[in-house]
Design a protein around this motif. Structure first.
Motif, PDB file in Angstrom:
ATOM      1  N   ALA A   8     -38.303 -55.583  81.052  1.00 19.33           N
ATOM      2  CA  ALA A   8     -39.522 -56.179  80.496  1.00 19.33           C
ATOM      3  C   ALA A   8     -40.422 -56.734  81.589  1.00 19.33           C
ATOM      4  CB  ALA A   8     -39.154 -57.283  79.500  1.00 19.33           C
ATOM      5  N   GLY A   9     -39.817 -57.296  82.632  1.00 19.46           N
ATOM      6  CA  GLY A   9     -40.609 -57.929  83.690  1.00 19.46           C
ATOM      7  C   GLY A   9     -41.190 -56.966  84.705  1.00 19.46           C
ATOM      8  N   LEU A  10     -40.503 -55.838  84.956  1.00 15.85           N
ATOM      9  CA  LEU A  10     -40.944 -54.929  86.021  1.00 15.85           C
ATOM     10  C   LEU A  10     -42.308 -54.295  85.743  1.00 15.85           C
ATOM     11  CD1 LEU A  10     -40.167 -53.754  88.761  1.00 15.85           C
ATOM     12  CD2 LEU A  10     -39.056 -51.860  87.547  1.00 15.85           C
ATOM     13  N   PRO A  11     -42.541 -53.664  84.574  1.00 17.89           N
ATOM     14  CA  PRO A  11     -43.865 -53.072  84.342  1.00 17.89           C
ATOM     15  C   PRO A  11     -44.981 -54.103  84.286  1.00 17.89           C
ATOM     16  CG  PRO A  11     -42.511 -52.949  82.360  1.00 17.89           C
ATOM     17  CD  PRO A  11     -41.611 -53.379  83.470  1.00 17.89           C
ATOM     18  N   TYR A  12     -44.672 -55.303  83.792  1.00 16.02           N
ATOM     19  CA  TYR A  12     -45.698 -56.357  83.762  1.00 16.02           C
ATOM     20  C   TYR A  12     -46.151 -56.689  85.181  1.00 16.02           C
ATOM     21  CZ  TYR A  12     -48.080 -60.672  82.410  1.00 16.02           C
ATOM     22  OH  TYR A  12     -49.029 -61.634  82.207  1.00 16.02           O
ATOM     23  N   ALA A  13     -45.177 -56.832  86.105  1.00 17.49           N
ATOM     24  CA  ALA A  13     -45.514 -57.139  87.500  1.00 17.49           C
ATOM     25  C   ALA A  13     -46.276 -55.995  88.154  1.00 17.49           C
ATOM     26  CB  ALA A  13     -44.237 -57.432  88.290  1.00 17.49           C
ATOM     27  N   LEU A  14     -45.891 -54.765  87.847  1.00 13.04           N
ATOM     28  CA  LEU A  14     -46.501 -53.606  88.495  1.00 13.04           C
ATOM     29  C   LEU A  14     -47.891 -53.287  87.956  1.00 13.04           C
ATOM     30  CD1 LEU A  14     -43.391 -51.239  88.620  1.00 13.04           C
ATOM     31  CD2 LEU A  14     -44.461 -52.382  90.568  1.00 13.04           C
ATOM     32  N   LEU A  15     -48.116 -53.486  86.654  1.00 10.45           N
ATOM     33  CA  LEU A  15     -49.379 -53.097  86.033  1.00 10.45           C
ATOM     34  C   LEU A  15     -50.416 -54.210  86.035  1.00 10.45           C
ATOM     35  CD1 LEU A  15     -47.994 -51.085  82.971  1.00 10.45           C
ATOM     36  CD2 LEU A  15     -49.002 -50.161  85.063  1.00 10.45           C
ATOM     37  N   LEU A  16     -49.974 -55.466  86.027  1.00 11.23           N
ATOM     38  CA  LEU A  16     -50.927 -56.578  85.982  1.00 11.23           C
ATOM     39  C   LEU A  16     -50.919 -57.427  87.242  1.00 11.23           C
ATOM     40  CD1 LEU A  16     -50.681 -57.848  82.299  1.00 11.23           C
ATOM     41  CD2 LEU A  16     -52.385 -56.379  83.332  1.00 11.23           C
ATOM     42  N   GLY A  17     -50.261 -56.969  88.281  1.00  7.36           N
ATOM     43  CA  GLY A  17     -50.245 -57.716  89.533  1.00  7.36           C
ATOM     44  C   GLY A  17     -50.329 -56.809  90.736  1.00  7.36           C
ATOM     45  N   THR A  18     -49.248 -56.126  91.026  1.00  7.79           N
ATOM     46  CA  THR A  18     -49.150 -55.298  92.226  1.00  7.79           C
ATOM     47  C   THR A  18     -50.158 -54.158  92.240  1.00  7.79           C
ATOM     48  OG1 THR A  18     -46.791 -55.814  92.258  1.00  7.79           O
ATOM     49  CG2 THR A  18     -47.515 -53.993  93.645  1.00  7.79           C
ATOM     50  N   LEU A  19     -50.503 -53.653  91.068  1.00 11.99           N
ATOM     51  CA  LEU A  19     -51.455 -52.537  90.988  1.00 11.99           C
ATOM     52  C   LEU A  19     -52.784 -52.880  91.660  1.00 11.99           C
ATOM     53  CD1 LEU A  19     -51.739 -49.663  89.762  1.00 11.99           C
ATOM     54  CD2 LEU A  19     -52.819 -50.737  87.788  1.00 11.99           C
ATOM     55  N   TYR A  20     -53.175 -54.160  91.611  1.00 17.16           N
ATOM     56  CA  TYR A  20     -54.459 -54.561  92.190  1.00 17.16           C
ATOM     57  C   TYR A  20     -54.412 -54.577  93.711  1.00 17.16           C
ATOM     58  CZ  TYR A  20     -55.247 -55.652  87.361  1.00 17.16           C
ATOM     59  OH  TYR A  20     -55.343 -55.541  86.000  1.00 17.16           O
ATOM     60  N   GLY A 102     -53.369 -48.176  80.995  1.00 17.00           N
ATOM     61  CA  GLY A 102     -53.538 -48.764  79.671  1.00 17.00           C
ATOM     62  C   GLY A 102     -52.406 -48.382  78.729  1.00 17.00           C
ATOM     63  N   ILE A 103     -52.013 -47.104  78.734  1.00 20.74           N
ATOM     64  CA  ILE A 103     -50.887 -46.659  77.910  1.00 20.74           C
ATOM     65  C   ILE A 103     -49.604 -47.357  78.356  1.00 20.74           C
ATOM     66  CG2 ILE A 103     -49.470 -44.666  77.261  1.00 20.74           C
ATOM     67  CD1 ILE A 103     -51.964 -42.929  77.574  1.00 20.74           C
ATOM     68  N   GLY A 104     -49.470 -47.518  79.676  1.00 20.09           N
ATOM     69  CA  GLY A 104     -48.296 -48.208  80.199  1.00 20.09           C
ATOM     70  C   GLY A 104     -48.225 -49.654  79.727  1.00 20.09           C
ATOM     71  N   ALA A 105     -49.372 -50.346  79.720  1.00 20.85           N
ATOM     72  CA  ALA A 105     -49.396 -51.733  79.246  1.00 20.85           C
ATOM     73  C   ALA A 105     -49.041 -51.795  77.766  1.00 20.85           C
ATOM     74  CB  ALA A 105     -50.776 -52.342  79.480  1.00 20.85           C
ATOM     75  N   PHE A 106     -49.536 -50.837  76.989  1.00 22.39           N
ATOM     76  CA  PHE A 106     -49.221 -50.772  75.563  1.00 22.39           C
ATOM     77  C   PHE A 106     -47.720 -50.549  75.364  1.00 22.39           C
ATOM     78  CE2 PHE A 106     -48.599 -48.385  71.627  1.00 22.39           C
ATOM     79  CZ  PHE A 106     -49.283 -49.173  70.709  1.00 22.39           C
ATOM     80  N   ALA A 107     -47.137 -49.617  76.139  1.00 22.25           N
ATOM     81  CA  ALA A 107     -45.699 -49.346  76.045  1.00 22.25           C
ATOM     82  C   ALA A 107     -44.884 -50.559  76.479  1.00 22.25           C
ATOM     83  CB  ALA A 107     -45.336 -48.128  76.896  1.00 22.25           C
ATOM     84  N   SER A 108     -45.341 -51.239  77.519  1.00 22.38           N
ATOM     85  CA  SER A 108     -44.636 -52.417  78.021  1.00 22.38           C
ATOM     86  C   SER A 108     -44.661 -53.554  76.997  1.00 22.38           C
ATOM     87  CB  SER A 108     -45.263 -52.887  79.334  1.00 22.38           C
ATOM     88  OG  SER A 108     -44.638 -54.045  79.814  1.00 22.38           O
ATOM     89  N   ALA A 109     -45.829 -53.779  76.381  1.00 18.66           N
ATOM     90  CA  ALA A 109     -45.931 -54.817  75.351  1.00 18.66           C
ATOM     91  C   ALA A 109     -45.069 -54.465  74.145  1.00 18.66           C
ATOM     92  CB  ALA A 109     -47.388 -54.995  74.928  1.00 18.66           C
ATOM     93  N   THR A 110     -45.032 -53.181  73.791  1.00 19.75           N
ATOM     94  CA  THR A 110     -44.182 -52.727  72.684  1.00 19.75           C
ATOM     95  C   THR A 110     -42.720 -52.971  72.997  1.00 19.75           C
ATOM     96  OG1 THR A 110     -45.785 -51.026  72.061  1.00 19.75           O
ATOM     97  CG2 THR A 110     -43.515 -50.717  71.303  1.00 19.75           C
ATOM     98  N   GLN A 111     -42.322 -52.655  74.230  1.00  9.93           N
ATOM     99  CA  GLN A 111     -40.955 -52.907  74.649  1.00  9.93           C
ATOM    100  C   GLN A 111     -40.619 -54.399  74.538  1.00  9.93           C
ATOM    101  OE1 GLN A 111     -38.264 -52.055  78.643  1.00  9.93           O
ATOM    102  NE2 GLN A 111     -40.296 -52.911  78.895  1.00  9.93           N
ATOM    103  N   ASP A 112     -41.555 -55.259  74.928  1.00 10.71           N
ATOM    104  CA  ASP A 112     -41.326 -56.705  74.844  1.00 10.71           C
ATOM    105  C   ASP A 112     -41.026 -57.132  73.410  1.00 10.71           C
ATOM    106  OD1 ASP A 112     -41.832 -56.765  77.515  1.00 10.71           O
ATOM    107  OD2 ASP A 112     -43.744 -57.830  77.374  1.00 10.71           O
ATOM    108  N   VAL A 113     -41.824 -56.609  72.469  1.00  8.08           N
ATOM    109  CA  VAL A 113     -41.645 -56.964  71.056  1.00  8.08           C
ATOM    110  C   VAL A 113     -40.236 -56.611  70.586  1.00  8.08           C
ATOM    111  CG1 VAL A 113     -42.364 -56.424  68.692  1.00  8.08           C
ATOM    112  CG2 VAL A 113     -44.088 -56.758  70.460  1.00  8.08           C
ATOM    113  N   VAL A 114     -39.799 -55.393  70.913  1.00  9.15           N
ATOM    114  CA  VAL A 114     -38.509 -54.928  70.390  1.00  9.15           C
ATOM    115  C   VAL A 114     -37.340 -55.590  71.119  1.00  9.15           C
ATOM    116  CG1 VAL A 114     -37.203 -52.893  69.740  1.00  9.15           C
ATOM    117  CG2 VAL A 114     -39.667 -52.731  69.916  1.00  9.15           C
ATOM    118  N   ILE A 115     -37.485 -55.838  72.419  1.00 10.86           N
ATOM    119  CA  ILE A 115     -36.411 -56.532  73.152  1.00 10.86           C
ATOM    120  C   ILE A 115     -36.247 -57.959  72.626  1.00 10.86           C
ATOM    121  CG2 ILE A 115     -35.798 -57.525  75.389  1.00 10.86           C
ATOM    122  CD1 ILE A 115     -36.788 -54.986  76.709  1.00 10.86           C
TER     123      ILE A 115
END
Length: 541
Positions: A8-20, A102-115
């Motif tokens: 759950a934490g890895l895509p959040y860090a990569l898409l909303l932090g490191t990507l910039y 954007g699709i990755g963020a959507f998938a990551s948020a979806t994963q958060d909900v289910v986890i």
């Protein structure tokens, strides 16, 4: 749970932090990067599609289990997206790059909900909610370190495509490992079977016409919110600088309206339905089986969208007001000023980027992990509510460390000197000024770790198994609401009055959460199992 927390934490860090950092190296302009940040709306409004995750199955993968089918799908999709991003040039293929992000963020948020739902559903007397919540936070924070500091370290020695290819491979491996994780299929099936057994169309249940009007109202409100957010994102990502909508204005004006439409009004509608049931009004006097597709569709929609809310209101009653107050205020002390941390360190205090990186990333993450471990220990020894209240006190009080830094840091410096911390940092290549910053960050992060472990455990304890996806997604989305909406006013206050007054204000704001924690603690102590809170591992009450 630790692996899922990491995932759950890895895509959040990569898409909303490191990507910039990658976009900066590629010399993408700041305005475009600002628009890129809008993919974070997927996390803020993830509750809008959470009902579908409770009712819709993934073809073929549904045999994995109610939760695992979505977890594995999201993880494999994220791994694939990260690998594809590694093959793209963010300048020449910016359109496809942003679409995939954007699709990755959507998938990551979806994963958060289910986890989050999985954690609630699999908890038992041995693997309690408190333990699972703590190790989830540990995994999440480790991922933040891997996706942040380690990714930057690798990028400096290789290149960004190699970094994202490596991270994508890790997500793919986690996705395959998820195939072997346990699932709460029995729990989810039991909840569904109970709903079917008692039936929505059996004697004593609400009239389908009343339920239909309630479903229509809630569906229209949530549909409007989804359309509003989706339209804004499409307009922002597909427009040039002159026609691009103002994201700050959107969040400040539409944010509260979306919350009212998707949370406040649906909760009021649910309360009205519960009142009708308890007063015996508009109830069926005989069984009325669904004889049409429209009737069955109404039942499915009601179970997905409205039933989780009526269960919440019916179980918690007026206590829901206290709980929502706690959810809205508990994390405000660290969430509202987080966006101004780097301007404070770099601009106000004049630290270098290297010093800030060492203090906030490497040392800060270590302190946060210590706080999480301490929070987990306190949950098992002191109990959930005492730990939750102490976490609120510490999170508020540690803002005074930054207030001291804003005035020169004499108190923090004295503590650092007396404990020998200044000497230790000096022998490791730093100086007294760096030791002072590290001491303040350590204090805050340990407090945030304790508060975070307790808060996730508390949220997990008040949602119902079988409805956990919708209920937890709603609560977790509201957690950062006040902080997000208040940052504009806080920025203006910093400009006019300086950082010291801001930290005094955030300390006082944290006191509100402390008071609400005490009220909730008293409520649970008096009512026990009738409080609507999971009593597993609930000590100190």
């Amino acid at each position: 749970m630790t692996i899922f927390g990491f995932a759950a934490g890895l895509p959040y860090a990569l898409l909303l932090g490191t990507l910039y950092a990658w976009l900066s190296d590629a010399e993408v302009d700041l305005e475009t990067m600002g628009v890129f940040s809008l993919i974070g709306l997927a996390y803020a409004f993830k509750f809008l599609w959470s009902p579908a995750l409770d009712r819709i199955d993934v073809p073929i993968l549904k045999r994995l289990g109610k939760r695992k089918q979505w977890i594995v799908t999201a993880q494999l999709l994220l791994g694939f997206i990260l690998v594809v991003l590694a093959t793209l040039n963010p300048v020449s293929a910016l359109g496809l790059f942003s679409l995939l992000a954007g699709i990755g963020a959507f998938a990551s948020a979806t994963q958060d909900v289910v986890i989050d739902a999985w954690r609630v559903d699999v908890a038992d007397e041995v693997a309690t909610i408190d333990i699972l919540s703590t190790v989830y936070q540990m995994g999440y924070r480790i991922a933040a370190l891997v996706g942040g500091a380690l990714a930057l370290f690798l990028a400096e020695r290789t290149d960004w495509p190699t970094v994202y290819l490596t991270m994508g491979a890790i997500m793919l491996l986690i996705g395959f490992a998820g195939l072997f994780a346990p699932d709460a299929e029995t729990t989810v099936q039991t909840a569904t079977e109970m709903a079917d057994e008692h039936g929505l169309r059996k004697t004593g249940q609400l009239d389908p016409r009343v339920r239909g009007w309630a479903l229509l109202a809630v569906a229209m409100l949530w549909g409007w919110a989804l359309l509003t957010v989706g339209t804004f994102m499409v307009r922002s990502l597909g427009s040039d600088a002159e026609t691009r909508p103002d994201s700050v204005a959107f969040i400040s004006t539409m944010g509260p309206l979306i919350v009212v439409a998707t949370v406040v009004i649906p909760v009021l509608i649910s309360a009205f339905l519960v009142r009708l049931e308890r007063k015996g009004q508009y109830l069926l006097t005989r069984d009325v089986p669904a004889e049409s597709t429209a009737g069955r569709f109404l039942d499915h929609g009601y179970r997905a969208l409205v039933l989780p809310l009526t269960e919440f209101v019916g179980r918690l009653g007026w206590a829901l007001i206290v709980i929502l107050g706690l959810v809205l205020t508990y994390r405000i002390t660290d969430s509202i000023w987080g966006s101004f941390a780097y301007p404070f360190y770099l601009g106000e205090l004049q630290y270098t980027k290297d010093e800030v990186a060492v203090a906030s990333k490497f040392f800060g993450i270590g302190a946060l992990m210590i706080g999480l471990a301490a929070g987990g220990y306190m949950l098992t020894t002191l109990g959930r509510m005492l730990t939750l209240t102490l976490g609120a006190v510490l999170a508020a009080a540690t803002n005074l460390l930054y207030a001291d830094l804003a005035r020169g840091g004499a108190v923090v410096q004295s503590v650092s000197d007396l404990t020998g911390f200044t000497w230790l940092v000096a022998n490791l290549g730093g100086d007294a000024g760096l030791a002072k910053l590290m001491m303040a960050i350590a204090g805050e992060n340990i407090a945030v770790g304790i508060a975070g472990a307790a808060f996730v455990a508390y949220l997990s304890s008040i949602v119902a198994k079988g409805y956990s996806a919708v209920q937890y997604a709603l609560l977790s989305s509201l957690t950062m609401l006040v902080g997000t909406l208040g940052r504009g006013a806080l920025g203006q206050m910093i400009e006019e009055q300086g950082y010291f007054q801001v930290f005094i204000l955030t300390t006082l704001m944290g006191g509100i959460a402390v008071i609400i924690c005490i009220v909730e603690w008293i409520r649970i102590s008096r009512l026990g199992a009738r409080s609507g809170v999971d009593q597993t591992a609930l000590k100190g009450v």
